[in-house]
Write a protein that holds these residues in place. Structure first.
Motif, PDB file in Angstrom:
ATOM      1  N   VAL A  16       0.836  -1.202   0.000  1.00  0.00           N
ATOM      2  CA  VAL A  16       0.000   0.000   0.000  1.00  0.00           C
ATOM      3  C   VAL A  16       0.870   1.252   0.000  1.00  0.00           C
ATOM      4  O   VAL A  16       0.603   2.197  -0.750  1.00  0.00           O
ATOM      5  CB  VAL A  16      -0.975  -0.017   1.199  1.00  0.00           C
ATOM      6  CG1 VAL A  16      -1.630   1.340   1.405  1.00  0.00           C
ATOM      7  CG2 VAL A  16      -2.025  -1.106   1.009  1.00  0.00           C
ATOM      8  N   LEU A  20       0.756   4.047  -2.971  1.00  0.00           N
ATOM      9  CA  LEU A  20       0.348   5.424  -2.670  1.00  0.00           C
ATOM     10  C   LEU A  20       1.448   6.433  -2.973  1.00  0.00           C
ATOM     11  O   LEU A  20       1.171   7.498  -3.534  1.00  0.00           O
ATOM     12  CB  LEU A  20      -0.107   5.540  -1.214  1.00  0.00           C
ATOM     13  CG  LEU A  20      -1.426   4.835  -0.875  1.00  0.00           C
ATOM     14  CD1 LEU A  20      -1.679   4.885   0.628  1.00  0.00           C
ATOM     15  CD2 LEU A  20      -2.587   5.456  -1.636  1.00  0.00           C
ATOM     16  N   THR A  29       1.091  11.264   1.005  1.00  0.00           N
ATOM     17  CA  THR A  29       0.729   9.972   1.598  1.00  0.00           C
ATOM     18  C   THR A  29       0.872  10.074   3.114  1.00  0.00           C
ATOM     19  O   THR A  29       1.946   9.866   3.662  1.00  0.00           O
ATOM     20  CB  THR A  29       1.620   8.849   1.028  1.00  0.00           C
ATOM     21  OG1 THR A  29       1.481   8.832  -0.395  1.00  0.00           O
ATOM     22  CG2 THR A  29       1.225   7.503   1.580  1.00  0.00           C
ATOM     23  N   LEU A  33      -3.874   8.054   5.787  1.00  0.00           N
ATOM     24  CA  LEU A  33      -4.241   7.433   4.517  1.00  0.00           C
ATOM     25  C   LEU A  33      -3.685   6.015   4.422  1.00  0.00           C
ATOM     26  O   LEU A  33      -4.369   5.100   3.952  1.00  0.00           O
ATOM     27  CB  LEU A  33      -3.726   8.284   3.344  1.00  0.00           C
ATOM     28  CG  LEU A  33      -4.048   7.761   1.940  1.00  0.00           C
ATOM     29  CD1 LEU A  33      -5.565   7.647   1.726  1.00  0.00           C
ATOM     30  CD2 LEU A  33      -3.424   8.672   0.889  1.00  0.00           C
ATOM     31  N   LYS A  36      -5.859   3.774   6.654  1.00  0.00           N
ATOM     32  CA  LYS A  36      -7.172   3.556   6.043  1.00  0.00           C
ATOM     33  C   LYS A  36      -7.072   2.625   4.827  1.00  0.00           C
ATOM     34  O   LYS A  36      -7.851   1.676   4.686  1.00  0.00           O
ATOM     35  CB  LYS A  36      -7.772   4.897   5.618  1.00  0.00           C
ATOM     36  CG  LYS A  36      -9.122   4.799   4.976  1.00  0.00           C
ATOM     37  CD  LYS A  36      -9.636   6.171   4.579  1.00  0.00           C
ATOM     38  CE  LYS A  36     -10.947   6.037   3.827  1.00  0.00           C
ATOM     39  NZ  LYS A  36     -11.418   7.327   3.332  1.00  0.00           N
ATOM     40  N   THR A  37      -6.115   2.876   3.953  1.00  0.00           N
ATOM     41  CA  THR A  37      -5.995   2.106   2.711  1.00  0.00           C
ATOM     42  C   THR A  37      -5.521   0.681   2.971  1.00  0.00           C
ATOM     43  O   THR A  37      -6.000  -0.264   2.342  1.00  0.00           O
ATOM     44  CB  THR A  37      -5.045   2.809   1.725  1.00  0.00           C
ATOM     45  OG1 THR A  37      -5.466   4.162   1.564  1.00  0.00           O
ATOM     46  CG2 THR A  37      -5.034   2.133   0.374  1.00  0.00           C
TER      47      THR A  37
END
Length: 187
Positions: A16, A20, A29, A33, A36-37
């Motif tokens: 991830v 990102l 990034t 974030l 969450k991602t």
């Protein structure tokens, strides 16, 4: 905790993070974030990485290994030393034409750091050195009089093609660079 679950979580975090920062950059990034991602807790991230910088460096190091393996494997498909040198640019063009191409992650992230000794910049420098070393090996196989000099010249063509493809949206930059490489190689 089960070791395989632990490694899976670490891999998810790295995947991830890499996606990102490649898409939006390091500054854009945030840890929120990432949490969450990735679908993991902040605590999970800090279990594996001391801070965001360490996470970004680990993600870039992982990308380096994967990208170099992909690139060298694809280039090495060509039969002769001359064809392998020209294939550098054919492989690049395929990358430029791929969905999600956003240039070189190492150039992009280096542009976000001001300090030449920043760990992100050092990972980028190491990546470019590996690429130069690989191209130098190809030049030696080709029988170049000065493999190091030819490799440095070809690296400029490679990096220039990547930059032009990203900034100008001109994926034919790889073809143009290959044409220049032919001249350098006397082909």
């Amino acid at each position: 905790m089960n070791e395989s679950i632990s490694n899976d979580t670490r891999d998810i975090i790295l995947d991830v993070t890499e996606k990102l920062i490649y898409k939006s950059g390091i500054a854009a990034t945030s840890m929120d974030l990432l949490v969450k991602t990735a679908g993991v807790s902040r605590k999970s991230i800090y279990r594996y990485f001391a801070d965001k910088d360490a996470l970004v460096v680990a993600a870039l190091q992982r990308r380096d290994v994967r990208w170099m393996h992909w690139f060298t494997s694809a280039v090495d498909q060509a039969k002769t030393p001359a064809d392998r040198l020209l294939n550098l640019f054919t492989v690049l063009k395929g990358w430029f034409d791929s969905e999600g191409f956003r240039g070189c992650a190492f150039i992009n992230t280096s542009g976000e750091t001001g300090d030449p000794q920043d760990p992100v910049r050092l990972v980028a420098k190491e990546h470019k050195q590996k690429l130069l070393d690989y191209v130098c090996e190809l030049c030696a196989e080709y029988g170049a009089e000065d493999p190091q000099l030819l490799a440095r010249q070809l690296l400029i063509l490679i990096e220039g093609a990547i930059t032009v493809a990203l900034v100008m949206g001109d994926h034919s930059a790889a073809d143009n660079a290959q044409c220049m490489a032919r001249k350098l190689l006397g082909l």
